[in-house]
Design an enzyme around this catalytic site. Structure first.
Site, PDB file in Angstrom:
ATOM      1  N   PHE A 152       0.822  -1.280   0.035  1.00  0.00           N
ATOM      2  CA  PHE A 152      -0.121  -0.079   0.097  1.00  0.00           C
ATOM      3  C   PHE A 152       0.775   1.205  -0.012  1.00  0.00           C
ATOM      4  O   PHE A 152       0.293   2.356   0.120  1.00  0.00           O
ATOM      5  CB  PHE A 152      -0.937   0.133   1.359  1.00  0.00           C
ATOM      6  CG  PHE A 152      -2.100  -0.875   1.076  1.00  0.00           C
ATOM      7  CD1 PHE A 152      -3.166  -0.825   0.324  1.00  0.00           C
ATOM      8  CD2 PHE A 152      -2.026  -2.221   1.942  1.00  0.00           C
ATOM      9  CE1 PHE A 152      -3.941  -1.952   0.251  1.00  0.00           C
ATOM     10  CE2 PHE A 152      -2.839  -3.311   1.677  1.00  0.00           C
ATOM     11  CZ  PHE A 152      -4.010  -2.872   0.896  1.00  0.00           C
ATOM     12  N   ALA A 209      -8.793  -0.201  -2.584  1.00  0.00           N
ATOM     13  CA  ALA A 209      -8.403   0.891  -1.965  1.00  0.00           C
ATOM     14  C   ALA A 209      -7.919   2.041  -3.215  1.00  0.00           C
ATOM     15  O   ALA A 209      -8.254   3.065  -2.994  1.00  0.00           O
ATOM     16  CB  ALA A 209      -7.024   0.382  -1.169  1.00  0.00           C
ATOM     17  N   CYS A 262      -0.243   3.165 -10.729  1.00  0.00           N
ATOM     18  CA  CYS A 262      -1.209   2.210 -10.187  1.00  0.00           C
ATOM     19  C   CYS A 262      -2.444   2.400 -10.493  1.00  0.00           C
ATOM     20  O   CYS A 262      -3.455   1.688 -10.691  1.00  0.00           O
ATOM     21  CB  CYS A 262      -0.783   2.144  -8.718  1.00  0.00           C
ATOM     22  SG  CYS A 262       0.850   1.465  -8.388  1.00  0.00           S
ATOM     23  N   LYS A 325       4.132  13.125  -9.411  1.00  0.00           N
ATOM     24  CA  LYS A 325       3.908  14.128  -8.155  1.00  0.00           C
ATOM     25  C   LYS A 325       5.419  14.210  -7.751  1.00  0.00           C
ATOM     26  O   LYS A 325       6.122  13.943  -8.007  1.00  0.00           O
ATOM     27  CB  LYS A 325       2.938  13.456  -7.132  1.00  0.00           C
ATOM     28  CG  LYS A 325       3.537  12.010  -6.578  1.00  0.00           C
ATOM     29  CD  LYS A 325       2.540  11.425  -5.552  1.00  0.00           C
ATOM     30  CE  LYS A 325       3.198   9.997  -4.923  1.00  0.00           C
ATOM     31  NZ  LYS A 325       2.235   9.736  -3.975  1.00  0.00           N
TER      32      LYS A 325
HETATM   33  N1  LIG Z   1       5.139   1.677  -7.721  1.00  0.00           N
HETATM   34  C1  LIG Z   1       4.418   1.766  -6.585  1.00  0.00           C
HETATM   35  O1  LIG Z   1       4.124   2.718  -5.994  1.00  0.00           O
HETATM   36  C2  LIG Z   1       3.426   0.624  -6.184  1.00  0.00           C
HETATM   37  C3  LIG Z   1       2.821   0.656  -5.053  1.00  0.00           C
HETATM   38  C4  LIG Z   1       2.224  -0.605  -4.635  1.00  0.00           C
HETATM   39  C5  LIG Z   1       2.166  -1.428  -5.515  1.00  0.00           C
HETATM   40  N2  LIG Z   1       2.748  -1.717  -6.500  1.00  0.00           N
HETATM   41  C6  LIG Z   1       2.760  -2.937  -7.399  1.00  0.00           C
HETATM   42  O2  LIG Z   1       3.945  -3.649  -7.191  1.00  0.00           O
HETATM   43  C7  LIG Z   1       4.152  -4.124  -8.643  1.00  0.00           C
HETATM   44  C8  LIG Z   1       5.816  -3.676  -9.117  1.00  0.00           C
HETATM   45  O3  LIG Z   1       5.400  -2.148  -9.435  1.00  0.00           O
HETATM   46  P1  LIG Z   1       6.763  -1.344  -9.778  1.00  0.00           P
HETATM   47  O4  LIG Z   1       6.419   0.199  -9.651  1.00  0.00           O
HETATM   48  O5  LIG Z   1       7.979  -1.591  -8.622  1.00  0.00           O
HETATM   49  O6  LIG Z   1       7.098  -1.877 -11.291  1.00  0.00           O
HETATM   50  P2  LIG Z   1       8.319  -1.837 -11.959  1.00  0.00           P
HETATM   51  O7  LIG Z   1       7.935  -1.923 -13.325  1.00  0.00           O
HETATM   52  O8  LIG Z   1       9.083  -0.572 -11.532  1.00  0.00           O
HETATM   53  O9  LIG Z   1       9.608  -3.104 -11.656  1.00  0.00           O
HETATM   54  C9  LIG Z   1       9.174  -4.175 -11.756  1.00  0.00           C
HETATM   55  C10 LIG Z   1      10.480  -5.080 -11.950  1.00  0.00           C
HETATM   56  O10 LIG Z   1      10.312  -6.492 -12.181  1.00  0.00           O
HETATM   57  C11 LIG Z   1      11.199  -7.037 -12.990  1.00  0.00           C
HETATM   58  N3  LIG Z   1      10.820  -8.149 -13.359  1.00  0.00           N
HETATM   59  C12 LIG Z   1       9.936  -8.787 -14.385  1.00  0.00           C
HETATM   60  N4  LIG Z   1       9.752  -9.975 -14.446  1.00  0.00           N
HETATM   61  C13 LIG Z   1      10.821 -10.448 -13.510  1.00  0.00           C
HETATM   62  C14 LIG Z   1      11.014 -11.709 -13.404  1.00  0.00           C
HETATM   63  N5  LIG Z   1      10.552 -12.750 -13.843  1.00  0.00           N
HETATM   64  N6  LIG Z   1      12.302 -12.068 -12.461  1.00  0.00           N
HETATM   65  C15 LIG Z   1      12.641 -10.883 -11.687  1.00  0.00           C
HETATM   66  N7  LIG Z   1      12.424  -9.848 -12.060  1.00  0.00           N
HETATM   67  C16 LIG Z   1      11.694  -9.306 -12.802  1.00  0.00           C
HETATM   68  C17 LIG Z   1      11.364  -6.076 -13.856  1.00  0.00           C
HETATM   69  O11 LIG Z   1      12.492  -6.186 -14.840  1.00  0.00           O
HETATM   70  C18 LIG Z   1      11.131  -4.709 -13.310  1.00  0.00           C
HETATM   71  O12 LIG Z   1      12.527  -4.130 -12.817  1.00  0.00           O
HETATM   72  C19 LIG Z   1       3.111  -3.763  -9.429  1.00  0.00           C
HETATM   73  O13 LIG Z   1       2.142  -4.929  -9.391  1.00  0.00           O
HETATM   74  C20 LIG Z   1       2.458  -2.688  -8.914  1.00  0.00           C
HETATM   75  O14 LIG Z   1       1.140  -2.283  -9.000  1.00  0.00           O
HETATM   76  C21 LIG Z   1       3.625  -0.522  -7.100  1.00  0.00           C
END
Ligand SMILES: NC(=O)c1ccc[n+]([C@@H]2O[C@H](COP(=O)([O-])OP(=O)(O)OC[C@H]3O[C@@H](n4cnc5c(N)ncnc54)[C@H](O)[C@@H]3O)[C@@H](O)[C@H]2O)c1
Length: 454
Positions: A152, A209, A262, A325
């Site tokens: 979150f 949420a 997100c 932001k």
């Molecule tokens: N960014 C946020 O603020 C946030 C907040 C809450 C939830 N989330 C959720 O978290 C998840 C990740 O978000 P993010 O912003 O970090 O994404 P992102 O794209 O910045 O990072 C994801 C990473 O996963 C790696 N990856 C993909 N497949 C892989 C594999 N098989 N093995 C190893 N690494 C692999 C990618 O290379 C990438 O670096 C999403 O589902 C998102 O909805 C993100």
């Protein structure tokens, strides 16, 4: 994971990624080169990296040695195929699950951290179960427990959100696995903030949420337009409604529309799920949140053109703020992208400034031709870290991100540098009317019914 390593020095945390460049950047000695800018993060990395926090490309070895694996990969909106434009693309989650199935040894707890549609844990469980069955006949016997524990945190305040969360959610059925995960969180989070649910509720709670948060922003943005039309003032309205405890004060700031990786994708996902389960009216209801969000971005670009005598062709406009932001370098779905693209399509020349976003990232965002609307792009843009250079000879300044450094600018100086009549468009409510007094600059602010005369 960095915060977890910081709070639990006896737990070895290894982050693996298929993106080698990203791992290299996470290991960079120069902490200003970390791939993510987030206040407080570099200090945590500095304290813990190469002690109990490691960044590695050795996926097989790391999974083999792990007792617990957090799947935290990207889950963007599908771009093609069934559900394109709405459903989440789960190919990265699936391939992570397959990697875990292939390389794990002994008993492994798999935590679904990515934001996923309801019942994704079933997909992960099915893949892992196959490998459990196959391992019975081999010497490397494997078993798995799958938990859902959505994240979150909000970018820009991520460290505080992780250190002092409102709640942590753990969804699952295996009590031992649930206990293992909650005992980690309990090292720094009061036990009463750790909520236990079934897996499907946990997955759906995350989507819900984000949908509720985004809905508040679309609601206040919708009212901002009504304030401008009627002479009301959005800040006064949001203070008045936020004083009601049932509504609450937070997330009532009108702006240029929400961005980030997100909100849009999670609502699209919710819309898709509702449609999938035959709940057409409910899916239409949630889709309106996105429709209003896009409308807010478009109306801001269009009112800038309108105020500048109906044309911005060959006019120079300073665009301040490109991240979605303040306090993050993330540009995903930033309202600055679509507002900049609309102005470019109308022939404007943009001078873009952002304290953290790199020009290469802006180039990537502005060169993607996702819609036909932008294919006849006429204007041009360039990036400058010097605010005065951006403002020189410009007809207008648009504030799109609420960076602190934009809150104390010298508009007297700017007014001498700008072409007349000059405009300031404040989409974030960070500029006080007083700071423009005596400058002759015309002023528009989101949700302010009576901007002039100064
Ligand atoms: N960014 C946020 O603020 C946030 C907040 C809450 C939830 N989330 C959720 O978290 C998840 C990740 O978000 P993010 O912003 O970090 O994404 P992102 O794209 O910045 O990072 C994801 C990473 O996963 C790696 N990856 C993909 N497949 C892989 C594999 N098989 N093995 C190893 N690494 C692999 C990618 O290379 C990438 O670096 C999403 O589902 C998102 O909805 C993100």
């Amino acid at each position: 994971m960095a915060v977890l390593a910081d709070k639990c020095k006896d737990i070895l945390v290894t982050l693996v990624d298929i993106d080698k460049e990203r791992i290299k950047a996470w290991n960079d000695k120069d902490l200003s080169k970390l791939p993510v800018f987030e206040p407080g993060l570099s200090e945590i990395i500095k304290r813990n990296r190469d002690k109990n926090l490691f960044f590695s490309c050795e996926i097989a070895k790391t999974i083999k040695e792990a007792d617990m694996v957090f799947i935290s990969v990207n889950t963007p909106t599908k771009r093609s195929g069934f559900g394109a434009g709405y459903a989440s693309d789960l190919k990265w989650v699936e391939s992570s699950a397959r990697q875990v199935a292939d390389y794990a040894s002994g008993h492994t707890i798999v935590v679904e951290k990515s934001t996923v549609p309801v019942r994704t844990a079933e997909l992960i469980q099915n893949i892992l179960s196959e490998s459990e069955d196959n391992s019975i006949i081999s010497s490397n016997k494997k078993s798995f427990s799958v938990l859902s524990s959505p994240e979150f945190l909000a970018e820009g305040t991520a460290i505080n959100d992780l250190e002092n969360p409102d709640r942590v959610l753990i969804g699952g059925e295996d009590n031992d696995a649930i206990k293992s995960l909650s005992s980690i969180y309990e090292r720094w989070i009061p036990a009463n903030k750790i909520l236990f649910t079934n897996v499907w509720s946990s997955e759906l709670s995350k989507l819900t949420a984000n949908a509720f948060l985004a809905q508040r922003l679309s609601s206040i943005n919708a009212i901002s337009a009504l304030c401008e039309a009627t002479g009301a003032e959005i800040k006064e309205v949001s203070n008045a409604i936020g004083a009601d405890k049932r509504i609450g004060k937070k997330f009532l700031d009108a702006g240029p529309g929400f961005g980030g990786s997100c909100f849009q994708k999670d609502i699209l996902n919710l819309v898709y799920l509702c449609r999938y389960y035959g709940l057409e009216k409910i899916s239409n209801y949630w889709e309106q949140v996105l429709i209003v969000n896009n409308w807010q971005k478009e109306r801001i670009a269009s009112l800038v053109v309108e105020k500048l005598f109906g044309t911005v062709t060959n006019k120079k406009i300073a665009l301040f703020g490109f991240s979605f932001k303040a306090n993050t370098n993330d540009t995903r779905e930033s309202p600055s992208i679509s507002i900049a693209k609309d102005l470019l399509a109308n022939g404007a020349n943009l001078m873009i400034h952002d304290p953290q976003v790199l020009p290469s990232q802006i180039e990537k965002e502005l060169s993607s031709q996702e819609t036909k609307r932008f294919s006849d792009k006429k204007g041009g843009w360039c990036f400058n870290r010097d605010l005065n250079e951006c403002v020189k000879d410009s007809d207008a300044i648009i504030f799109l991100t609420a960076w602190d450094e934009y809150k104390k600018l010298d508009f007297k100086k700017f007014s001498q540098l700008m072409r007349k009549p000059s405009w300031v468009f404040d989409t974030r409510k960070i500029i006080s009317k007083n700071s423009l007094k005596g400058t002759g600059i015309k002023f528009w602010q989101v949700g302010m019914g009576n901007c002039n005369p100064l």
